[in-house]
Motif scaffolding. Sequence first.
Motif, mmCIF file in Angstrom:
data_model
loop_
_atom_site.group_PDB
_atom_site.id
_atom_site.type_symbol
_atom_site.label_atom_id
_atom_site.label_comp_id
_atom_site.label_asym_id
_atom_site.label_seq_id
_atom_site.Cartn_x
_atom_site.Cartn_y
_atom_site.Cartn_z
ATOM 1 N N GLN A 73 0.823 -1.215 0.000
ATOM 2 C CA GLN A 73 0.000 0.000 0.000
ATOM 3 C C GLN A 73 0.851 1.256 0.000
ATOM 4 N N VAL A 74 2.026 1.168 0.615
ATOM 5 C CA VAL A 74 2.902 2.337 0.742
ATOM 6 C C VAL A 74 3.292 2.899 -0.624
ATOM 7 N N THR A 75 3.479 2.035 -1.600
ATOM 8 C CA THR A 75 3.898 2.516 -2.918
ATOM 9 C C THR A 75 2.820 2.332 -3.986
ATOM 10 N N ASP A 76 1.672 1.832 -3.606
ATOM 11 C CA ASP A 76 0.589 1.592 -4.561
ATOM 12 C C ASP A 76 0.077 2.906 -5.156
ATOM 13 N N GLY A 77 -0.045 2.946 -6.459
ATOM 14 C CA GLY A 77 -0.646 4.097 -7.135
ATOM 15 C C GLY A 77 0.264 5.287 -7.335
ATOM 16 N N LEU A 78 1.535 5.165 -7.011
ATOM 17 C CA LEU A 78 2.451 6.285 -7.210
ATOM 18 C C LEU A 78 2.711 6.506 -8.699
ATOM 19 N N THR A 79 2.996 7.738 -9.059
ATOM 20 C CA THR A 79 3.343 8.075 -10.438
ATOM 21 C C THR A 79 4.608 7.340 -10.863
ATOM 22 N N ASP A 80 5.570 7.258 -9.955
ATOM 23 C CA ASP A 80 6.834 6.571 -10.222
ATOM 24 C C ASP A 80 7.030 5.495 -9.146
ATOM 25 N N PRO A 81 6.432 4.319 -9.340
ATOM 26 C CA PRO A 81 6.504 3.288 -8.301
ATOM 27 C C PRO A 81 7.920 2.770 -8.057
ATOM 28 N N VAL A 82 8.785 2.820 -9.060
ATOM 29 C CA VAL A 82 10.161 2.367 -8.851
ATOM 30 C C VAL A 82 10.885 3.317 -7.901
ATOM 31 N N LEU A 83 10.725 4.615 -8.106
ATOM 32 C CA LEU A 83 11.308 5.572 -7.167
ATOM 33 C C LEU A 83 10.702 5.354 -5.782
ATOM 34 N N GLY A 84 9.414 5.085 -5.730
ATOM 35 C CA GLY A 84 8.774 4.792 -4.442
ATOM 36 C C GLY A 84 9.388 3.587 -3.762
ATOM 37 N N ASP A 85 9.660 2.542 -4.518
ATOM 38 C CA ASP A 85 10.299 1.353 -3.943
ATOM 39 C C ASP A 85 11.686 1.676 -3.419
ATOM 40 N N ARG A 106 15.412 14.434 2.949
ATOM 41 C CA ARG A 106 15.635 14.177 1.523
ATOM 42 C C ARG A 106 14.774 13.008 1.056
ATOM 43 N N LEU A 107 14.630 11.987 1.880
ATOM 44 C CA LEU A 107 13.765 10.867 1.504
ATOM 45 C C LEU A 107 12.303 11.297 1.393
ATOM 46 N N VAL A 108 11.880 12.204 2.268
ATOM 47 C CA VAL A 108 10.516 12.739 2.166
ATOM 48 C C VAL A 108 10.351 13.489 0.845
ATOM 49 N N GLU A 109 11.364 14.300 0.467
ATOM 50 C CA GLU A 109 11.313 15.005 -0.818
ATOM 51 C C GLU A 109 11.181 14.015 -1.976
ATOM 52 N N LEU A 110 11.958 12.959 -1.918
ATOM 53 C CA LEU A 110 11.902 11.947 -2.974
ATOM 54 C C LEU A 110 10.561 11.211 -2.969
ATOM 55 N N ALA A 111 10.011 11.001 -1.784
ATOM 56 C CA ALA A 111 8.696 10.358 -1.695
ATOM 57 C C ALA A 111 7.648 11.224 -2.369
ATOM 58 N N ARG A 112 7.729 12.516 -2.160
ATOM 59 C CA ARG A 112 6.786 13.435 -2.821
ATOM 60 C C ARG A 112 6.988 13.415 -4.331
ATOM 61 N N ARG A 113 8.239 13.363 -4.746
ATOM 62 C CA ARG A 113 8.531 13.335 -6.179
ATOM 63 C C ARG A 113 8.017 12.044 -6.826
ATOM 64 N N ALA A 114 8.032 10.953 -6.086
ATOM 65 C CA ALA A 114 7.544 9.674 -6.617
ATOM 66 C C ALA A 114 6.055 9.729 -6.938
ATOM 67 N N ASP A 115 5.368 10.713 -6.382
ATOM 68 C CA ASP A 115 3.933 10.842 -6.645
ATOM 69 C C ASP A 115 3.597 12.149 -7.350
ATOM 70 N N SER A 116 4.603 12.808 -7.906
ATOM 71 C CA SER A 116 4.339 14.075 -8.587
ATOM 72 C C SER A 116 3.928 13.803 -10.033
ATOM 73 N N GLU A 117 3.383 14.810 -10.634
ATOM 74 C CA GLU A 117 2.960 14.710 -12.035
ATOM 75 C C GLU A 117 4.133 14.923 -12.974
ATOM 76 N N ASP A 118 5.251 15.399 -12.436
ATOM 77 C CA ASP A 118 6.433 15.608 -13.270
ATOM 78 C C ASP A 118 6.989 14.251 -13.687
ATOM 79 N N PRO A 119 7.408 14.127 -14.936
ATOM 80 C CA PRO A 119 7.958 12.844 -15.361
ATOM 81 C C PRO A 119 9.259 12.544 -14.635
ATOM 82 N N PRO A 120 9.509 11.259 -14.352
ATOM 83 C CA PRO A 120 10.756 10.898 -13.683
ATOM 84 C C PRO A 120 11.972 11.274 -14.530
ATOM 85 N N GLU A 121 13.038 11.631 -13.859
ATOM 86 C CA GLU A 121 14.276 12.006 -14.584
ATOM 87 C C GLU A 121 15.041 10.763 -14.958
#
Length: 179
Positions: A121-133, A164-179
């Motif tokens: 559930q922690v990473t379910d539905g994220l825009t970038d699930p790999v970054l979430g993992d 920094r991990l919180v920032e990355l967690a937010r980025r994993a669910d952002s609408e911006d495409p992964p880098e």
Amino acid sequence: MTNTREILLRAAARVVRDQGSKAFTLDAVAEVAGVSKGGLLYHFPSKDALVWAMAAERVDALRSQLDGYREANPAATLLEAYVATIDADQTDMDAAVLIAAAEQPRRGADVRADFAALLAQVTDGLTDPVLGDIVRLAADALWLTSLLHLDQFDDHRRDAVIGRLVELARRADSEDPPE
């Protein structure tokens, strides 16, 4: 008021924390809890049952931490909550997770399934699930190194890593495409 079952779980966790897993016996837990071994066995019929009850207690506590964080931060994803709270309240019960996994690797299927479902559930539905993992695994490593007293971070550095991990967690669910 704390019930007997909770007292026994806390006593078991204290035995592990103070004396190590080799000293973790039903007799030691009963002594620390101030109950007879029969009283302990009434609630937990075996060491296995006690260990897996401790692990289940930790999963429940983690779920409560996540819910509390998200109530206070309604825009937060579950991943952000996981990262932000992973190190907030390490308890003696955390050692039970390690004991359960190490000493009884094929048992506790229900607790394992419950924990696995929570992690999914922690990473379910994220825009970038790999970054979430990746973020979740980094948070898990932070938790484990702290639990084992292997981490060499001072509080400032630890807070910066979590930030920094919180920032990355937010980025994993952002609408911006992964880098």
